[in-house]
Design a protein around this motif. Structure first.
Motif, PDB file in Angstrom:
ATOM      1  N   GLU A  71       0.835  -1.206   0.000  1.00 57.91           N
ATOM      2  CA  GLU A  71       0.000   0.000   0.000  1.00 57.91           C
ATOM      3  C   GLU A  71       0.869   1.256   0.000  1.00 57.91           C
ATOM      4  N   HIS A  72       1.985   1.216   0.712  1.00 58.16           N
ATOM      5  CA  HIS A  72       2.915   2.355   0.704  1.00 58.16           C
ATOM      6  C   HIS A  72       3.438   2.591  -0.712  1.00 58.16           C
ATOM      7  N   LEU A  73       3.807   1.531  -1.392  1.00 55.53           N
ATOM      8  CA  LEU A  73       4.301   1.664  -2.763  1.00 55.53           C
ATOM      9  C   LEU A  73       3.249   2.308  -3.661  1.00 55.53           C
ATOM     10  N   GLN A  74       1.997   1.904  -3.495  1.00 58.39           N
ATOM     11  CA  GLN A  74       0.952   2.473  -4.340  1.00 58.39           C
ATOM     12  C   GLN A  74       0.732   3.950  -4.041  1.00 58.39           C
ATOM     13  N   GLN A  75       0.826   4.314  -2.772  1.00 58.01           N
ATOM     14  CA  GLN A  75       0.598   5.711  -2.394  1.00 58.01           C
ATOM     15  C   GLN A  75       1.765   6.611  -2.785  1.00 58.01           C
ATOM     16  N   VAL A  76       2.975   6.143  -2.563  1.00 62.05           N
ATOM     17  CA  VAL A  76       4.158   6.997  -2.690  1.00 62.05           C
ATOM     18  C   VAL A  76       4.909   6.777  -4.000  1.00 62.05           C
ATOM     19  N   HIS A  77       4.847   5.561  -4.526  1.00 64.14           N
ATOM     20  CA  HIS A  77       5.556   5.238  -5.769  1.00 64.14           C
ATOM     21  C   HIS A  77       4.608   4.522  -6.732  1.00 64.14           C
ATOM     22  N   PRO A  78       3.527   5.178  -7.123  1.00 68.97           N
ATOM     23  CA  PRO A  78       2.538   4.519  -7.981  1.00 68.97           C
ATOM     24  C   PRO A  78       3.088   4.229  -9.371  1.00 68.97           C
ATOM     25  N   GLY A  79       2.520   3.193  -9.962  1.00 71.07           N
ATOM     26  CA  GLY A  79       2.901   2.818 -11.325  1.00 71.07           C
ATOM     27  C   GLY A  79       1.655   2.509 -12.121  1.00 71.07           C
ATOM     28  N   PRO A  80       1.808   1.987 -13.311  1.00 71.20           N
ATOM     29  CA  PRO A  80       0.646   1.701 -14.163  1.00 71.20           C
ATOM     30  C   PRO A  80      -0.258   0.602 -13.612  1.00 71.20           C
ATOM     31  N   ALA A  81       0.318  -0.344 -12.860  1.00 72.36           N
ATOM     32  CA  ALA A  81      -0.490  -1.422 -12.288  1.00 72.36           C
ATOM     33  C   ALA A  81      -0.995  -1.000 -10.914  1.00 72.36           C
ATOM     34  N   ARG A  82      -2.303  -0.794 -10.826  1.00 69.83           N
ATOM     35  CA  ARG A  82      -2.900  -0.393  -9.548  1.00 69.83           C
ATOM     36  C   ARG A  82      -3.286  -1.655  -8.784  1.00 69.83           C
ATOM     37  N   LEU A  83      -2.622  -1.910  -7.680  1.00 70.72           N
ATOM     38  CA  LEU A  83      -2.815  -3.154  -6.952  1.00 70.72           C
ATOM     39  C   LEU A  83      -3.878  -3.065  -5.872  1.00 70.72           C
ATOM     40  N   LEU A  84      -4.392  -1.881  -5.638  1.00 72.25           N
ATOM     41  CA  LEU A  84      -5.505  -1.696  -4.705  1.00 72.25           C
ATOM     42  C   LEU A  84      -6.497  -0.754  -5.370  1.00 72.25           C
ATOM     43  N   PRO A  85      -7.748  -1.182  -5.541  1.00 73.02           N
ATOM     44  CA  PRO A  85      -8.727  -0.353  -6.255  1.00 73.02           C
ATOM     45  C   PRO A  85      -9.021   0.953  -5.530  1.00 73.02           C
ATOM     46  N   THR A  86      -9.483   1.934  -6.285  1.00 74.49           N
ATOM     47  CA  THR A  86      -9.869   3.211  -5.685  1.00 74.49           C
ATOM     48  C   THR A  86     -11.229   3.119  -4.998  1.00 74.49           C
ATOM     49  N   ASP A  87     -12.091   2.253  -5.499  1.00 69.81           N
ATOM     50  CA  ASP A  87     -13.414   2.085  -4.888  1.00 69.81           C
ATOM     51  C   ASP A  87     -13.260   1.438  -3.506  1.00 69.81           C
ATOM     52  N   PRO A  88     -13.818   2.043  -2.449  1.00 67.71           N
ATOM     53  CA  PRO A  88     -13.618   1.526  -1.084  1.00 67.71           C
ATOM     54  C   PRO A  88     -14.103   0.087  -0.896  1.00 67.71           C
ATOM     55  N   ALA A  89     -15.258  -0.238  -1.459  1.00 68.48           N
ATOM     56  CA  ALA A  89     -15.787  -1.594  -1.301  1.00 68.48           C
ATOM     57  C   ALA A  89     -14.897  -2.613  -2.009  1.00 68.48           C
TER      58      ALA A  89
END
Length: 219
Positions: A71-89
């Motif tokens: 999750e830290h990588l997605q928040q601070v070092h995002p890339g083209p592959a989103r590993l956690l969806p933006t939709d909360p559910a």
């Protein structure tokens, strides 16, 4: 400042983070924790005295626990592959499956590994019995849960699949997924074919002799 990951290539939890890094081609340096690299071990323990790896170093921040690292990588070092969806559910579903694979597959398999490491025949037997019972329940649940899905939560490869890949890889070594669980077996095969995990598996091949139950001649 480049990212640094402390871990071991044969470690399932290190592989979980490596998959996330490889999915986005995120630059990082790797510091192997082993007797051959005492300087890495000393630095790792200074950063995280609880003696668990992997640990991600991002500048002056030490990030621990695999799901938090991803999750830290997605928040601070995002890339083209989103590993956690933006939709909360949808994100909650990914987090749930991530925890399921860590807690009910990888940890279940670990009982057999821990028993074998002791060198005690009775502990080896008891650990394997415990693992088999837990894995049978988890396999059956996953067979139903994954029906009609390409990846753990649907069509998108996510953090849950980062957890699933090494979990099912090693769990199947401990107790083979039954032939009548064709959906789960096919899912494991798709994970093995994923380039990010295939790379992690190949990097770990030189260490297969470390598997205390004896690594099977496959995968």
């Amino acid at each position: 400042m480049p990212l640094t990951l402390y871990g071991h290539p044969f470690s399932s939890y290190t592989q979980k983070v490596l998959i996330a890094l490889y999915e986005n081609a995120t630059p990082f340096g790797f510091h192997c924790i082993s007797p051959d690299h005492p300087e890495n071990t000393a630095d790792w323990l200074a950063r995280w005295p609880l003696r668990k790896f992997p640990v991600l170093v991002d500048g002056d921040k030490d990030v621990v626990e695999t799901s938090i690292i991803i999750e830290h990588l997605q928040q601070v070092h995002p890339g083209p592959a989103r590993l956690l969806p933006t939709d909360p559910a949808e994100a909650l579903e990914v987090r749930f499956m991530d925890r399921f694979f860590d807690l009910h597959v990888m940890d279940a398999a670990q009982h057999a590994v821990d028993g074998a490491i002791t060198g005690d025949a009775s502990k080896r037997r008891d650990g394997l019995v415990k693992s088999v019972a837990k894995l049978e329940r988890s396999y059956a649940w996953l067979e139903a849960r994954l029906a009609g899905k390409t990846w753990a939560t649907g069509d998108q490869f996510t953090m849950a699949d980062c957890a699933a890949a090494p979990s099912l890889f090693y769990a199947d070594w401990v107790h083979r997924i039954p032939d009548d669980h064709q959906g789960l077996r096919a899912y494991r095969s798709r994970l093995l074919a994923r380039p990010s995990f295939a790379r992690a598996v190949d990097e770990a091949r030189p260490y297969r002799e470390l598997f205390p139950l004896g690594a099977p001649d496959r995968d």
